[in-house]
Enzyme design. Structure first.
Site, short mmCIF file in Angstrom:
data_model
loop_
_atom_site.label_atom_id
_atom_site.label_comp_id
_atom_site.label_asym_id
_atom_site.label_seq_id
_atom_site.Cartn_x
_atom_site.Cartn_y
_atom_site.Cartn_z
N LEU A 19 -2.48 -0.87 -3.89
CA LEU A 19 -1.97 0.22 -3.01
C LEU A 19 -2.86 1.53 -3.11
O LEU A 19 -2.23 2.46 -3.57
CB LEU A 19 -0.50 0.45 -3.34
CG LEU A 19 0.36 0.82 -2.03
CD1 LEU A 19 1.83 0.95 -2.50
CD2 LEU A 19 -0.23 1.70 -1.12
N GLU A 23 -5.66 3.09 -0.68
CA GLU A 23 -6.63 2.94 0.62
C GLU A 23 -8.05 3.18 0.34
O GLU A 23 -9.18 2.67 0.68
CB GLU A 23 -6.05 3.51 1.76
CG GLU A 23 -4.68 3.14 2.37
CD GLU A 23 -3.44 3.23 1.65
OE1 GLU A 23 -3.58 4.09 0.70
OE2 GLU A 23 -2.58 2.68 1.95
N GLN A 41 -3.37 -1.17 6.05
CA GLN A 41 -2.06 -1.41 6.79
C GLN A 41 -1.78 -0.82 7.92
O GLN A 41 -1.22 -1.63 8.76
CB GLN A 41 -0.78 -1.23 5.54
CG GLN A 41 0.08 -2.33 5.62
CD GLN A 41 0.82 -2.69 4.07
OE1 GLN A 41 1.34 -1.88 3.72
NE2 GLN A 41 0.96 -4.06 4.14
N PHE A 42 -1.94 0.19 8.02
CA PHE A 42 -1.66 1.02 9.41
C PHE A 42 -2.56 1.98 9.54
O PHE A 42 -3.07 2.68 8.43
CB PHE A 42 -0.33 1.75 9.36
CG PHE A 42 0.71 0.57 9.64
CD1 PHE A 42 1.21 0.07 10.69
CD2 PHE A 42 1.51 0.35 8.22
CE1 PHE A 42 2.21 -0.80 10.84
CE2 PHE A 42 2.34 -1.17 8.60
CZ PHE A 42 2.71 -1.21 9.75
N HIS A 98 2.94 5.14 11.03
CA HIS A 98 2.48 3.91 11.39
C HIS A 98 2.20 3.73 12.90
O HIS A 98 1.54 2.71 13.06
CB HIS A 98 3.72 2.72 11.25
CG HIS A 98 4.23 2.49 9.89
ND1 HIS A 98 4.43 3.51 8.88
CD2 HIS A 98 4.32 1.48 9.15
CE1 HIS A 98 4.79 2.83 7.76
NE2 HIS A 98 4.71 1.61 7.94
C1 LIG Z 1 -0.34 5.38 1.90
C2 LIG Z 1 0.61 4.24 2.31
N1 LIG Z 1 -0.21 2.87 2.44
C3 LIG Z 1 0.61 1.77 2.70
C4 LIG Z 1 1.88 2.04 3.03
C5 LIG Z 1 2.75 0.84 3.42
N2 LIG Z 1 3.92 0.55 2.65
C6 LIG Z 1 5.04 1.03 2.48
S1 LIG Z 1 5.91 0.33 1.19
C7 LIG Z 1 4.75 -0.14 0.46
C8 LIG Z 1 4.98 -0.93 -0.96
C9 LIG Z 1 5.47 0.43 -1.91
O1 LIG Z 1 5.56 -0.09 -3.18
P1 LIG Z 1 6.32 0.65 -4.28
O2 LIG Z 1 5.47 1.80 -4.58
O3 LIG Z 1 6.32 -0.19 -5.73
O4 LIG Z 1 7.75 0.88 -3.90
P2 LIG Z 1 8.98 0.08 -3.67
O5 LIG Z 1 8.83 -0.28 -2.15
O6 LIG Z 1 8.90 -1.18 -4.40
O7 LIG Z 1 10.06 0.89 -3.72
C10 LIG Z 1 3.57 0.02 1.25
C11 LIG Z 1 2.26 -0.73 1.01
C12 LIG Z 1 2.47 3.23 3.19
N3 LIG Z 1 3.81 3.73 3.36
N4 LIG Z 1 1.79 4.38 2.75
#
Ligand SMILES: Cc1ncc(C[n+]2csc(CCOP(=O)(O)OP(=O)(O)O)c2C)c(N)n1
Ligand SMILES: Cc1ncc(C[n+]2csc(CCOP(=O)(O)OP(=O)(O)O)c2C)c(N)n1
Ligand SMILES: [Mg+2]
Ligand SMILES: [Mg+2]
Lengths: 325, 359, 325, 359
Positions: C58, C60, C82-83, C129
């Site tokens: 995760l 970017e 992703q967005f 988003h």
């Molecule tokens: C900068 C960013 N990139 C992508 C996303 C899309 N997104 C939302 S939640 C998520 C996963 C997050 O995983 P984690 O940090 O393990 O938290 P959890 O959902 O498991 O509590 C992603 C990729 C986002 N919100 N922000």
């Protein structure tokens, strides 16, 4: 009245505000003992100590992100990003966070944060150091964008920025840092945001600019005067808020307008100026508003910058074309 | 009690990695939580799970926004929240640990109303030391560091707890936020909920490290791993980190190893990527059941109590949801609310345009 | 001919190109087993394996930075952010790096990289988003910006993007992902960049748009037809390169123009369209070019998005104002 | 030889932290570099220092661009470069380790011409596996990871070496680049030149960790610290990491502890922030002198040889500088060079505008 160049004016603003308000602090790369790569923060660490003048790790996103948090804790951070081009590394912390924090917290929190950053071509800087990316932040609502062009404004606008309860991006024209002194009072004073300044009167055409391009326009106005063209020069001073009223009144007077900026032409803030004039005073225009910007390519090697940036010649030509249409 | 220093050869910290086993028995020699306190913890954990079930149901009926449940992670959510003091400490959430914010003083109806698109009613009340939920993953970390640093500069007796996920640990902001905390010796605890998933991305491909806690050493402070499904261990680990921060000992990283026992959010479909066995396995380590078993074993829990509490908590949650539903919906003009203290003229004009006035 | 919606069109483009060229790979968050949060990459990992369809950490900036490096190694990466709003996290790797790499290497290297990202309001997404930040990238020369509005273009433009030796930002209108099917051929075909498409003919006014706003303009044209106003709709398709010629020729024909976009008004790409028309065909304009955009505030809570985004009503009103001037 | 595993309790690597002491004597029991090879290393180190002196002089006369010398870091620059194979390995520079790129096959006149504002002549020749110098700190790291990953996917027998500074280690890109390398098991060596300064910012306020190498464990691979002023140790450490990567063992982080014995660049004034004592102390650990002392002790070095080599290398450098000076200067049209393969119409028009044609 004391004479100061822009570096000294900024230093004076920081000194005055830090003296007046214990909460004001300065943070960024090399702002401490070095006094910043351009010496704008020179002497501050000696006066205010290393708790309020902080050399941070080399990490722009954390400089901005931490400033947001510092503000929530009740400090008034003035962060320096070493060059405006490196706001790219902090981009996600500026518009989407600083600029939105009041909204996303439904008004519970706000961010009294100033981000200062030098920028602009003409001093043979390395890559990224000259990039004029101000328009990118106009599309990040919530951030005010301040572009001083002279020492007096630099001090007054910076103090206004520091005192503004909302986040401000304060862009400093490095080419003009030491290019000349002007009267800059001791002690605090402010220059309000959203008030363009007619730095030169003229009857035939209005040159609209901000930051270092104002100086270029003044030179162009001189050159044009020799050819019998009387050009006014309007310094926008702040892009957000934009002084739509002065802009429109002034351009309506001359009926002709050329906007000049250092950023690449396409989607530069000149487009906003032109579109605004189109919407507001179309019927007062005697000729199409013309834009002179850098070309639509990345800032080239320093050895080529004179050909890339808007030049006196290109501004003069654009005005003449405007006069002929 | 099994003590284990996970990282930081330079400054090891004795840590309770686990106190209460999945079978509801105490780890040999471990010091359990005081009974009253444990009952309180259980109450909050049950409240969290019941709330999740309820709002997922509402969401399915179109009566609630996109929602990320905390199911399976209740011990981490509650154990960490109980380790900080709502009166003086600050909480910086991501978005999943909703009930931690409620424990910290944010009324459940307030945070619920956010999922119903409310504006004014969703505002965090004055005096509640919680920041807004953060959707931009990890962006809260440098901010939390700045907040902790600022509180220290202002001479306040406060500690910040900031939440982050296993996914969020990969962002540049994680690194920058933690490194700056180390340098400024900010009074902050980074609480990493390692729930094994970032949407569909498994923790195994998120990073090659065997431990997130290990990273703290690279920033000059302590990192500890703890069983994130063991509320006693989570509380102890977080509390130790909070106490240390309050005494001027600087930041810590607590990695709570847990499991996301539900979808990422209400738009997600884990059957596309999750092995059902993993879920079944996780169920055997359920954080709520183990506390109930333990309490039952000392005579403090039984089916009746379970029913009574469930009933009470459901009502509590429903009252909050009712308040949220009844709260003032936004009006169009709220588009312009809370952007600037003094809106630029251009926005004033746009505002009147939206209101139907002339541009 | 087979009918596909935009999701299917994109999936089809990716499948075709991965089949035809071993070097093409897909990387990003959740693009593997999940098939992307909107399922645009559904089935690819099953077909092409986890070496060519990669769920990344995760982060970017590293998705984009690694794509640059992968391209230098001879791969053809198609990265998904992703967005679009989360391109902010990668901002410094996009314009200043991807966009400049050919120039900074004096032409030794180039970056055949496509960045795909959904965006846009109207589907009640969480914060960030929906952000329509395309104009920010216009100020980052070196990046081409592609904004398809329909399934046919989505496939053809995406294949063109993947094959383009230079970096392309490919923005997908998530509101329209599944809103309707259209004829989309099996097998590869391309739609060239820099060619605007007149999606509806009309005599009185030209509505200029891209991405999901095209759909809005088509609805507006219907509404206006009922009032006896014949509106053409021009879909720019790509912002960089901009089809200046078609834009000017078309607007000159109708003499009137309204630009519509989802981004905030100030310094949105609508300003560029307006400024370009000002410069190029000022004397063919019967009325000032008007812009309809989102307001100059951050994207609000989903419950408010309908009031924030350009609405049918606002577009129709702007056209009528244009017709009256 | 003093062997020391710095990090990664999970996968320790025996490391030669130091082979050659500052006094020119070998560490007890350490295996020295082969003599021919050491002489070659010395030659490159001297070339680097002589070039620095020369171009600083030129810069002072306005005949060279802003320049960041490698003085004091020659052992790191040369030892690391000698550990990779120019025929198949790739080098990803920052900006200070100029002579490493030259060792890797980039002609000195080519890279010199860049500082004279040349365009065409500054192009890295086809076949030279070096990327352009990077001014945006740390941005090269995710790129280098991608490159290494891609080379692996393409089945090439190549390793990437990527340079980064102590300052650069704080950027988010450092974290993201290294973490992705761990996940993809990319064949890459991250070479961190810890020269104690990032412009005026001391390594002590850059991070609170006691070791940068320690961070590798947080990404699941090995990190080692090495005396960066000891060319033998740097070579050995880097070579071990390169060999491991080539065998499919994945990434490594090598931290070379050295000292920037000059200004940050030609616009900098270290007297504002540097304690002269630090500099004096660093001088006692000079990387070049220690090799010369050692070689003298085994009869392979004396004042005469020093003079002769200095003379030769000066001439070599001057020849390159002459070529660079004589190379074609840019013409205005180069503003538009190398932006797109097929420039958009708008740019074509701007190009003809600059050429004096009509818009
Ligand atoms: C900068 C960013 N990139 C992508 C996303 C899309 N997104 C939302 S939640 C998520 C996963 C997050 O995983 P984690 O940090 O393990 O938290 P959890 O959902 O498991 O509590 C992603 C990729 C986002 N919100 N922000
Ligand atoms: C992203 C970014 N931020 C700031 C700068 C300005 N800058 C140039 S060099 C430098 C210091 C780098 O220090 P380090 O990484 O230790 O490398 P060294 O100069 O010591 O070789 C800084 C801050 C930059 N070039 N890029
Ligand atoms: Mg997770
Ligand atoms: Mg350094």
């Amino acid at each position: 009245m004391p004479q100061r160049n822009i570096v000294e004016a900024i230093n004076s603003a920081l000194t005055d505000e830090m003296q007046a308000d214990q909460r004001v602090m300065v943070l960024g790369l090399d702002v401490g003992k070095l006094g910043g790569v351009f010496r704008t923060t020179s002497g501050l660490i000696e006066k205010f100590g290393s708790e309020r003048v902080v050399d941070t790790p080399l990490a722009e996103a954390s400089i901005v992100g931490a400033s947001l948090g510092l503000a929530l804790a009740g400090m008034v951070p003035v962060a320096e990003i070493q060059f405006l081009g490196f706001t790219a590394q902090a981009f996600h912390q500026i518009g989407p966070q600083l600029g939105k924090y009041r909204q996303r917290s439904r008004g519970r929190y706000h961010c009294q944060v100033t981000i200062r950053a030098p920028f602009g071509g003409g001093i043979r800087s390395p890559e990224f150091h000259s990039d004029a990316v101000e328009a990118q932040f106009v599309q990040a609502p919530g951030i005010k964008i301040v572009m001083p062009s002279n020492p007096y404004d630099a001090k007054g606008l910076l103090i206004e920025a520091i005192r503004d309860p909302d986040p401000v991006l304060f862009c400093e024209p490095d080419r003009l840092y030491r290019s000349g002194k002007a009267e800059v009072p001791d002690g605090a004073y402010t220059v309000p945001f959203g008030k363009a300044s007619l730095v030169r009167e003229g009857d035939n055409v209005t040159l609209v600019a901000w930051s270092a391009a104002v100086e270029l326009c003044l030179r162009a106005a001189d050159a044009l005067a020799a050819d019998g063209i009387s050009a006014a020069v309007l310094d926008l001073r702040t892009l957000v808020p934009l002084d739509v009223e002065t802009l429109c009144t002034q351009v309506a007077k001359t009926g002709r307008c050329v906007v000049v900026h250092e950023a690449p032409l396409s989607a530069g803030f000149g487009a906003e100026v032109s579109a605004t004039l189109m919407e507001e005073i179309f019927y007062d225009l005697d000729a199409p508003v013309m834009r002179v910007g850098a070309f639509d390519v990345p800032f080239p090697a320093a050895s080529l910058e004179d050909h890339y940036l808007p030049s006196l010649d290109r501004v003069v030509k654009a005005v003449k074309r405007t006069m002929e249409s | 009690m099994s003590a284990r220093a996970v990282v930081s050869k330079n400054r090891p910290v004795a840590m309770q990695r686990q106190v209460l086993q999945p079978d509801g028995k105490l780890v040999d020699g471990a010091q359990p939580m005081e009974e009253e306190f444990l009952l309180e913890a259980l109450r909050w954990m049950m409240k969290s799970r019941l709330y999740d079930h309820r709002v997922i149901g509402l969401q399915r009926q179109g009566q609630f926004g996109v929602y990320s449940p905390g199911m399976g992670q209740e011990a981490s959510i509650v154990g960490s929240a109980m380790a900080v003091d709502p009166a003086r400490d600050w909480m910086v959430p991501q978005y999943r640990e909703l009930m931690a914010s409620v424990h910290h003083g944010l009324p459940l109806e307030v945070i619920s109303s956010q999922y119903l698109g409310k504006i004014g009613p969703a505002r965090i009340p004055e005096g509640v030391k919680v920041l807004p939920t953060q959707v931009a993953i990890a962006a809260q970390l440098p901010q939390a560091t700045g907040l902790a640093w600022g509180l220290k500069l202002r001479g306040e007796d406060s500690v910040v707890i900031a939440y982050i996920g296993d996914g969020g640990s990969s962002e540049g902001d994680f690194h920058e936020g933690l490194n700056l905390a180390g340098v400024t010796k900010a009074p902050i605890v980074f609480f990493l909920s390692n729930n094994q998933w970032a949407i569909s991305t498994s923790r195994r491909v998120q990073t090659a490290t065997r431990s997130f806690a290990l990273r703290a050493a690279g920033y000059g402070f302590d990192g500890v791993e703890v069983d994130g499904n063991d509320v006693m261990a989570v509380y102890a680990a977080t509390r130790a980190a909070v106490d240390k921060a309050r005494k001027g000992g600087g930041p810590s990283l607590v990695e709570a190893t847990t499991y996301r026992m539900s979808f990422h959010n209400t738009t997600d479909n884990p059957s596309r990527y999750q092995d059902p066995k993993d879920y079944e396995e996780a169920k055997t380590r359920d954080p709520i059941e183990r506390v109930q078993k333990y309490l039952a074993s000392i005579g403090l829990w039984d089916g009746k109590k379970d029913e009574a509490w469930t009933e009470e908590l459901r009502e509590e949650n429903d009252r909050a949801l009712k308040l949220a539903a009844e709260a003032q919906p936004p009006n169009p003009d709220d588009v312009f609310a809370n952007v600037y203290q003094d809106p630029p003229l251009r926005i004033v004009r746009q505002r009147s345009e939206l209101a139907g006035g002339q541009r």
